[in-house]
Write an enzyme that holds these catalytic residues in place. Structure first.
Site, PDB file in Angstrom:
ATOM      1  N   GLU A  90       0.815  -1.219   0.000  1.00  0.00           N
ATOM      2  CA  GLU A  90       0.000   0.000   0.000  1.00  0.00           C
ATOM      3  C   GLU A  90       0.848   1.268   0.000  1.00  0.00           C
ATOM      4  O   GLU A  90       0.323   2.361  -0.204  1.00  0.00           O
ATOM      5  CB  GLU A  90      -0.935  -0.007   1.211  1.00  0.00           C
ATOM      6  CG  GLU A  90      -2.048  -1.043   1.072  1.00  0.00           C
ATOM      7  CD  GLU A  90      -2.932  -1.130   2.301  1.00  0.00           C
ATOM      8  OE1 GLU A  90      -2.513  -0.681   3.382  1.00  0.00           O
ATOM      9  OE2 GLU A  90      -4.054  -1.658   2.180  1.00  0.00           O
ATOM     10  N   GLU A 121       6.853 -22.065   7.609  1.00  0.00           N
ATOM     11  CA  GLU A 121       7.329 -21.237   8.714  1.00  0.00           C
ATOM     12  C   GLU A 121       8.361 -21.946   9.591  1.00  0.00           C
ATOM     13  O   GLU A 121       8.980 -21.323  10.453  1.00  0.00           O
ATOM     14  CB  GLU A 121       6.155 -20.788   9.587  1.00  0.00           C
ATOM     15  CG  GLU A 121       5.506 -21.900  10.389  1.00  0.00           C
ATOM     16  CD  GLU A 121       4.418 -21.355  11.309  1.00  0.00           C
ATOM     17  OE1 GLU A 121       4.498 -21.653  12.509  1.00  0.00           O
ATOM     18  OE2 GLU A 121       3.510 -20.645  10.832  1.00  0.00           O
TER      19      GLU A 121
END
Length: 307
Positions: A90, A121
């Protein structure tokens, strides 16, 4: 790691605890379920407020990196990784920064943005490799994001960042976490057990999003990407943003829509230049020079020409 050891670790985490206030939530009607969720969420901003000094430390380091032409790099897994990628993505349209100035990395790569990538992960070496692949430098700032504070992928990334001399920040929702011990700066908003045990996309995810909002917004303000509280470096890349650009010029100068459109056309939709021209009467070249001399800070450029 054995199951027994992992279970023992999880039992020590605040974010994995059982919330005694929601033990009967499965018996409630819809409206009361929602009220309980809302009531839990009310504590999140207070938890974030307590760690504002640490957030400020991180912002100052990010600003130093930006001023050197370096990067802010978010890295995480699952929800934490997705939030980092979201915040990074953004920044270019909001502040007209180049792609890659704020980077979001997630365990499992872009596929993991929409799909669970099992085991991604758990690999600390992959965290290291992902930073190597983007050419991490000592001038960059790396923010490792992990609610638990013990995600191996993030641990591997932060250890590598420390090795090469990059500034490191740990964002977790557990006090005294593993990543907090590794990083130069630890941001640990403790929001307590989730309303659904272990569902850390809830309060913990909200806390992380609030912190990430602060990191980039405050950093962009500090490098001159705003004037007053207006996003004067917004990139007018679609119809809505073109309209927003015109509205920002109107709000900053008090001019009419037609005049805002005229000066934006004159500057190629450069909002900062349009405002400076409208307020000072300078031509485009003079305004651009004044803005450059002010280091991109519009208020400074305006004050220099109207003092």
């Amino acid at each position: 790691m054995t199951d027994a050891r992992l279970i023992s670790e999880l039992e020590r985490l605040v974010s994995e605890g059982r919330n005694t206030r929601s033990m009967d939530i499965d018996l409630l009607p819809t409206i009361d379920v929602l009220r309980e969720i809302s009531e839990e969420d009310k504590g999140v901003p207070a938890a974030v407020e307590k760690v504002i000094p640490e957030i400020a430390e991180a912002v100052d380091e990010i600003v130093k990196a930006f001023q050197k032409g370096a990067r802010l790099v978010y890295i995480g897994a699952g929800t934490s990784g997705r939030l980092g990628v979201l915040d990074a993505s953004e920044c270019p349209p909001t502040f007209s920064v180049p792609e890659g100035m704020v980077v979001g990395l997630i365990a499992g790569g872009t596929h993991a943005l929409q799909h669970a990538v099992e085991g991604a992960e758990d690999d600390p070496d992959q965290g290291r490799r992902d930073l190597v692949d983007i050419g991490l430098t000592a001038d960059d700032v790396v923010v490792g994001i992990a609610v638990s504070g013990r995600t191996p992928y993030v641990i591997g990334a932060l250890n590598y960042a420390r090795e090469i001399g990059a500034k490191t920040v740990a964002l977790s929702c557990n006090p005294v976490s593993v990543i907090a011990a590794i990083a130069d700066i630890a941001i640990s908003p403790v929001v307590g057990p989730e309303i659904l045990t272990g569902s850390t996309r809830l309060k913990s995810g909200t806390a992380q999003k609030l912190v990430l909002n602060m990191l980039t917004t405050a950093s962009m303000i500090r490098i001159g990407k705003t004037y007053q509280n207006l996003m004067v470096d917004v990139s007018a890349s679609n119809q809505k943003l073109v309209a927003r650009a015109a509205r920002i010029v109107m709000q900053a100068t008090g001019c009419e829509p037609e005049e805002a459109r005229r000066v934006l056309d004159l500057t190629g939709n450069d909002v900062k230049l349009a405002i400076l021209i409208e307020l000072t009467g300078m031509d485009v070249d003079a305004a651009r020079t004044a803005l450059d001399n002010a280091g991109g800070f519009l208020r400074k450029a305006i004050n220099g020409k109207t003092a």
